[in-house]
Design a protein around this motif. Structure first.
Motif, mmCIF file in Angstrom:
data_model
loop_
_atom_site.group_PDB
_atom_site.id
_atom_site.type_symbol
_atom_site.label_atom_id
_atom_site.label_comp_id
_atom_site.label_asym_id
_atom_site.label_seq_id
_atom_site.Cartn_x
_atom_site.Cartn_y
_atom_site.Cartn_z
ATOM 1 N N PHE A 170 -50.518 47.447 -53.528
ATOM 2 C CA PHE A 170 -51.711 46.620 -53.736
ATOM 3 C C PHE A 170 -51.428 45.517 -54.764
ATOM 4 N N LEU A 171 -50.777 45.904 -55.868
ATOM 5 C CA LEU A 171 -50.518 44.925 -56.934
ATOM 6 C C LEU A 171 -49.616 43.800 -56.440
ATOM 7 N N ILE A 172 -48.591 44.146 -55.682
ATOM 8 C CA ILE A 172 -47.679 43.114 -55.175
ATOM 9 C C ILE A 172 -48.387 42.268 -54.106
ATOM 10 N N ALA A 173 -49.149 42.953 -53.232
ATOM 11 C CA ALA A 173 -49.813 42.225 -52.137
ATOM 12 C C ALA A 173 -50.845 41.236 -52.677
ATOM 13 N N THR A 174 -51.622 41.666 -53.658
ATOM 14 C CA THR A 174 -52.680 40.779 -54.171
ATOM 15 C C THR A 174 -52.154 39.810 -55.223
ATOM 16 N N GLY A 175 -51.181 40.237 -56.017
ATOM 17 C CA GLY A 175 -50.687 39.387 -57.112
ATOM 18 C C GLY A 175 -49.634 38.396 -56.668
ATOM 19 N N LYS A 176 -48.881 38.730 -55.640
ATOM 20 C CA LYS A 176 -47.739 37.881 -55.291
ATOM 21 C C LYS A 176 -47.816 37.335 -53.858
ATOM 22 N N LEU A 177 -48.391 38.127 -52.961
ATOM 23 C CA LEU A 177 -48.327 37.736 -51.546
ATOM 24 C C LEU A 177 -49.640 37.120 -51.033
ATOM 25 N N GLY A 178 -50.618 36.992 -51.923
ATOM 26 C CA GLY A 178 -51.846 36.276 -51.579
ATOM 27 C C GLY A 178 -52.866 37.050 -50.773
ATOM 28 N N PHE A 179 -52.804 38.376 -50.768
ATOM 29 C CA PHE A 179 -53.825 39.165 -50.059
ATOM 30 C C PHE A 179 -55.103 39.211 -50.876
ATOM 31 N N ASN A 180 -56.229 39.310 -50.183
ATOM 32 C CA ASN A 180 -57.527 39.450 -50.859
ATOM 33 C C ASN A 180 -57.708 40.926 -51.247
#
Lengths: 258, 258
Positions: A170-180
């Motif tokens: 979650f942290l990588i997806a939202t912090g780095k990959l632009g997921f909501n």
């Protein structure tokens, strides 16, 4: 002729070891369910195995979840499937990586320490001394360790590993990959089934049983001083890891084979 | 009326693989008697002791305690017999994960015979009886000298007020003065408690101090037994050689000469 003799010796050796392990496991289980119970020893073991393994299990899960998210995003982008990231992370972590990695880490930490401790007690006659004090070593030493590991793996370590592993993704997806963040959580919860959680906890309990059984078994039968304890420790970790990987496949087959 | 022996061994046979360690041991130990078994290294002294304690299982023969056959006994009966025993191990075999006071009262606490809050006081009482001060109770076994460990081991052996105490090489590894202190303590405790004692040793000063009767074991058989005072006039060439520590004689050590 020589070859046949060697094969016969190996087969007999294997059958002897399997029989001894079977008897050891059956004796352990009989002492786990029949009183008296040493609750003080049990709580001590639960602290050592569960609480003190939390940092290493948490860190492993966090970084594995994060790396998994990066890999899935990059791999998924090759066929426009980046949006499957939350689903794959949660299923991958809960069904497989959480329990297996946690099991392997705990095998390295706990199984080795049990084999070394019980092995040292064996070669310094402390186990014999316990028997002469009318205390069954299976009851006092082995049963609390096996019960504690079998309980702590599912109800503390793997639950934490699953949650932190998903959080790493979650942290990588939202912090780095632009997921909501909201969407990510909603997809994660939608695709996580209760069956995944049952499978994760079942695997954890099975792994916990094997980790402690191997640590206690190899320690209990160690002999020959420091070298014997070293060999017992190595054998405990290797056999626990092998049993984790083997039983992982069997439990997966039971839960998810169609 | 003839008393029933406290311990009676008949035709005791034990072998490890092809190696016969005990050929056919016959020995009676009467109530209140202090029997010392002497013999060289590897003669089968320790194995005899471990067979009586139930730590090793003989191939054939009989072991009776108070006239009751112990070979093939069930777990419950074995526990009842074990409660008659106290044992001082050669290495003291103290539990290094527990403080001294818990070591001393281990058997009593594990059997639920005393409550934990009373245990320290009982341990201190037992430590005093072997000449150790109360502050030793809080130390860990690793902080004790060899002589102190032996005394703690003795305190542990007598704490549960056994009927029979076994001493495995009680003076090995100690300086002559400390060895004499341990011998004195053994004599005092055994006489005061009125227990039966079985000691195995190759230390002749221990034999002369502790024994009422002496038996010599050689190649798995008792080759001579009699009152302590007869040992110097045994008329047995093996005993003569052993008690005078001569290299020349009927006992041939397996030493390869360059």
């Amino acid at each position: 002729m020589n070859f046949l003799a060697v094969m016969g010796r190996i087969t007999f050796g294997f059958l002897q070891a399997a029989g001894r392990l079977g008897i050891f496991a059956a004796t352990t289980i009989s002492h786990m369910i029949a009183p008296p119970f040493y609750f003080r020893s049990l709580i001590q073991q639960m602290m050592t195995i569960g609480y003190y393994s939390l940092p290493v299990v948490g860190l492993t899960a966090l970084f594995t979840g994060a790396a998994l998210a990066l890999n899935i995003y990059e791999g998924g982008s090759r066929f426009n499937a980046e949006s499957a990231l939350p689903t794959i992370v949660v299923i991958g972590i809960v069904r497989e990586l959480g329990p297996v990695l946690c099991g392997l880490i705990v095998a390295g930490r706990v199984s080795a320490s049990m084999a070394a401790e019980i092995g040292t007690m064996r070669v310094t006659e402390q186990i014999d001394a316990m028997a002469t004090l009318s205390t069954d070593p299976f009851k006092y030493l082995i049963a609390p360790r096996v019960v504690a590991t079998t309980l702590m793996m599912p109800f503390m370590l793997v639950i934490v590993a699953d949650v932190i592993g998903v959080m790493g993704g979650f942290l990588i997806a939202t912090g780095k990959l632009g997921f909501n963040a909201g969407n990510y959580m909603s997809v994660t919860m939608d695709f996580l089934e209760i069956k995944d959680i049952y499978a994760s906890l079942t695997k954890a309990a099975v792994f916990g049983f094997f980790i402690s059984l191997m640590g206690c078994y190899h320690g209990y039968y160690s002999r020959g001083g420091a070298q014997g304890v070293g060999i017992a420790t190595t054998n405990a970790v290797v056999s626990a890891c092998m049993l984790i990987l083997l039983s992982n496949y069997i439990v997966t087959e039971i839960f998810f084979a169609t | 009326m003839i008393d029933t022996p406290k311990i009676s061994l008949k035709g005791l046979h034990k072998q490890f693989g092809q190696k016969i360690v005990l050929d056919s041991i016959d020995l009676d130990i009467m109530p209140g008697e202090s029997m010392v078994i002497i013999g060289g290294s590897g003669s089968g002294k320790s194995v005899t002791l471990k067979c009586i304690l139930g730590l090793l299982h003989p191939e054939s023969g009989s072991i009776k305690v108070d006239g009751e056959e112990t070979i093939g006994m069930g777990r419950k009966d074995r526990k009842r017999i074990q409660e008659k025993f106290g044992m001082l191990f050669q290495s003291a075999a103290l539990f290094d994960s527990l403080p001294v006071w818990e070591n001393v009262t281990f058997g009593l606490l594990a059997a639920g015979k005393i409550k934990r809050p009373d245990a320290k006081e009982i341990a201190i009482e037992n430590l005093r009886s072997v000449g150790l001060s109360p502050d030793v109770a809080l130390l860990s076994p690793a902080e004790l000298s060899g002589g102190m460990q032996k005394r703690v081991g003795l305190a542990r052996a007598i704490a549960s007020k056994p009927e029979i105490i076994f001493f495995d090489e009680p003076t090995t590894g100690l300086d002559p003065i400390m060895a004499d202190v341990i011998n004195e303590l053994i004599v005092e405790r055994v006489k005061e408690m009125g227990v039966t004692a079985l000691t195995i040793t190759h230390d002749m000063s221990s034999v002369r101090k502790i024994a009422d009767k002496v038996a010599m074991i050689y190649k798995g058989n008792i080759i001579w037994s009699g009152p302590r005072n007869d040992i110097d006039n045994s008329g047995n060439a093996y005993v003569e050689q052993f008690i005078h520590g001569r290299a020349e004689g009927p006992i041939q050590m397996e030493v390869l000469k360059a």
